[in-house]
Motif scaffolding. Structure first.
Motif, PDB file in Angstrom:
ATOM      1  N   LYS A   2       0.842  -1.190   0.000  1.00 18.23           N
ATOM      2  CA  LYS A   2       0.000   0.000   0.000  1.00 18.23           C
ATOM      3  C   LYS A   2       0.878   1.242   0.000  1.00 18.23           C
ATOM      4  N   LYS A   3       0.634   2.126  -0.951  1.00 19.01           N
ATOM      5  CA  LYS A   3       1.409   3.359  -1.047  1.00 19.01           C
ATOM      6  C   LYS A   3       0.567   4.517  -0.545  1.00 19.01           C
ATOM      7  N   ASN A   4       1.204   5.483   0.057  1.00 20.79           N
ATOM      8  CA  ASN A   4       0.514   6.700   0.460  1.00 20.79           C
ATOM      9  C   ASN A   4       0.862   7.770  -0.555  1.00 20.79           C
ATOM     10  N   ILE A   5       0.177   7.738  -1.689  1.00 23.27           N
ATOM     11  CA  ILE A   5       0.468   8.664  -2.778  1.00 23.27           C
ATOM     12  C   ILE A   5      -0.591   9.755  -2.883  1.00 23.27           C
ATOM     13  N   LEU A   6      -1.553   9.753  -1.980  1.00 20.80           N
ATOM     14  CA  LEU A   6      -2.634  10.723  -2.076  1.00 20.80           C
ATOM     15  C   LEU A   6      -2.127  12.162  -2.093  1.00 20.80           C
ATOM     16  N   GLU A  72     -11.743   2.692  -3.043  1.00 22.61           N
ATOM     17  CA  GLU A  72     -10.586   2.613  -3.936  1.00 22.61           C
ATOM     18  C   GLU A  72     -10.658   3.827  -4.848  1.00 22.61           C
ATOM     19  N   TYR A  74      -8.742   5.567  -7.907  1.00 25.59           N
ATOM     20  CA  TYR A  74      -7.737   5.412  -8.954  1.00 25.59           C
ATOM     21  C   TYR A  74      -7.568   6.748  -9.660  1.00 25.59           C
ATOM     22  N   SER A  81      -5.228   4.962  -4.348  1.00 27.31           N
ATOM     23  CA  SER A  81      -5.294   5.204  -2.911  1.00 27.31           C
ATOM     24  C   SER A  81      -6.469   4.393  -2.397  1.00 27.31           C
ATOM     25  N   ASN A  82      -6.218   3.548  -1.412  1.00 29.63           N
ATOM     26  CA  ASN A  82      -7.294   2.736  -0.863  1.00 29.63           C
ATOM     27  C   ASN A  82      -7.399   2.885   0.651  1.00 29.63           C
ATOM     28  N   SER A  83      -7.089   4.068   1.119  1.00 31.22           N
ATOM     29  CA  SER A  83      -7.230   4.394   2.530  1.00 31.22           C
ATOM     30  C   SER A  83      -8.207   5.560   2.661  1.00 31.22           C
ATOM     31  N   ASP A  86      -6.618   8.416   4.537  1.00 30.66           N
ATOM     32  CA  ASP A  86      -5.675   9.221   3.756  1.00 30.66           C
ATOM     33  C   ASP A  86      -6.405  10.129   2.767  1.00 30.66           C
ATOM     34  N   ILE A  87      -7.454   9.607   2.150  1.00 30.16           N
ATOM     35  CA  ILE A  87      -8.226  10.414   1.204  1.00 30.16           C
ATOM     36  C   ILE A  87      -8.843  11.609   1.924  1.00 30.16           C
TER      37      ILE A  87
END
Length: 162
Positions: A2-6, A72, A74, A81-83, A86-87
């Motif tokens: 899982k990446k935190n790219i948000l 999710e 995309y 991002s699937n958090s 985080d979103i």
């Protein structure tokens, strides 16, 4: 993994808000909803959701409640991002009071998904509120998967293309 790219994805959204690059997205000609009642429901939900997005400084709980816990998101430039956490944190930090979404009138298409909900496809643009109001915006395509959860409509997946 899982990446935190948000934060990066939201930065790209802000950057894309300030570009006047054109695209070839067009409305579907002769679209007629398979289910007119479902269409009206999803169009209304889109309006409520993005009103809360555009006013998330005062309507954040309304905005946050639309997402499923296993959302999710995309983004073509930022990835997956699937958090939900985080979103929501990214929205507070990068969107609230800074970005406004505008729907392209007449662009929404809605298709039922048996035993799940519906998929919404449409066109919209985002403007950075710190830019001049007459600055051109880029039209983007979006897809939202709406899921019925305990009798309520929730956003389970988003595909955002810029």
């Amino acid at each position: 993994m899982k990446k935190n790219i948000l934060p990066f994805a939201l930065f790209l959204l802000l950057v894309s808000c300030s570009t006047s690059k054109s695209n070839d997205y067009q409305l579907t000609k002769n679209y007629t909803p398979d289910n007119p009642e479902l269409y009206k429901t999803i169009v209304k939900l889109d309006s409520i959701f993005f009103d809360a997005y555009n006013h998330c400084d005062t309507k954040f709980e309304v905005y946050a409640d639309f997402y499923t816990d296993d959302i999710e998101f995309y983004h073509d430039q930022g990835g997956l991002s699937n958090s939900k956490k985080d979103i929501l944190e990214g929205t507070k930090k990068y969107i609230c009071g800074k970005v406004t979404r505008t729907l392209v009138p007449g662009s929404i298409e809605v298709y039922p998904i048996k035993d799940y909900g519906a998929v919404e496809i449409g066109l919209h643009s985002f403007s950075n509120n710190t830019n001049p109001p007459d600055e051109p915006t880029k039209i983007s395509r979006f897809t939202i998967f709406w899921k019925q959860v305990n009798g309520e409509w929730k956003i389970a997946k988003v595909v955002s293309l810029h």
